[in-house]
Design an enzyme around this catalytic site. Sequence first.
Site, PDB file in Angstrom:
ATOM      1  N   ILE A 130       0.735  -1.108  -0.023  1.00  0.00           N
ATOM      2  CA  ILE A 130      -0.060   0.005   0.052  1.00  0.00           C
ATOM      3  C   ILE A 130       0.967   1.161  -0.131  1.00  0.00           C
ATOM      4  O   ILE A 130       1.856   1.424   0.949  1.00  0.00           O
ATOM      5  CB  ILE A 130      -0.973  -0.020   1.067  1.00  0.00           C
ATOM      6  CG1 ILE A 130      -1.801   1.238   1.241  1.00  0.00           C
ATOM      7  CG2 ILE A 130      -0.151  -0.208   2.515  1.00  0.00           C
ATOM      8  CD1 ILE A 130      -2.875   1.002   2.237  1.00  0.00           C
ATOM      9  N   SER A 131       0.714   2.040  -0.982  1.00  0.00           N
ATOM     10  CA  SER A 131       1.658   3.290  -1.044  1.00  0.00           C
ATOM     11  C   SER A 131       1.617   4.204   0.228  1.00  0.00           C
ATOM     12  O   SER A 131       0.253   4.198   0.967  1.00  0.00           O
ATOM     13  CB  SER A 131       1.341   4.079  -2.329  1.00  0.00           C
ATOM     14  OG  SER A 131       1.519   3.324  -3.487  1.00  0.00           O
TER      15      SER A 131
END
Length: 209
Positions: A60-61
């Site tokens: 997840i960025s």
Amino acid sequence: MDIQALRETMVAEQIEARGVRDARVLEAMRSVPRHVFVPEVDPRAAYADHPLSIGCNQTISQPYIVAYMCEIARLGENDCVLEVGTGSGYGAAVLSRLVRHVYTIDIEPVLAKQAEQTLQSLGYDNISVKSGDGSEDWRDEAPFDAIIVTAAAAKIPPSFMEQLGEDGRLVIPVGRQFLAQHLMLLEKHDGDIVQKDMMLVRFVPLHHQ
């Protein structure tokens, strides 16, 4: 633990402080419960300034990158957007607060299913999720006002540009794993493509079926 305070601090210190100014993007980042999309992680880590592993060799960025990609895509409330790389579903949730409908796809069936369940449990009703090849498998819903790709392509797949509508925007990291990657913004006007190099980034590689 005050979760809303964690989100407010995240937006103020990680996103606004770095120059993101779009009020709708900032509000979306304040409203989406990031910690729910990484349930095995301590909530304080969920709102920290770094990416997080979500399994299947995916991440997840970090919050800033999510917000920045949304801002440069110049999303309108009536837009239909394709997101390539559903991951945990967090990016789709943020996008859903900004546009009319989000079509999101992930090549990993396990991640797509988990994301769909999380999004449904939270009541996000303007998101369609599937597993498949992100460059082709939502083609029947094209043209899109914007396409946001959350994995790095060695080169830009022509099919993305084909699926953009007039004045459409493509936001995509380009480059190979472990080498320099560039976040690119491509805009389609009267059949012409305008391309801009926005910043250096680091993403997991984009995979095709």
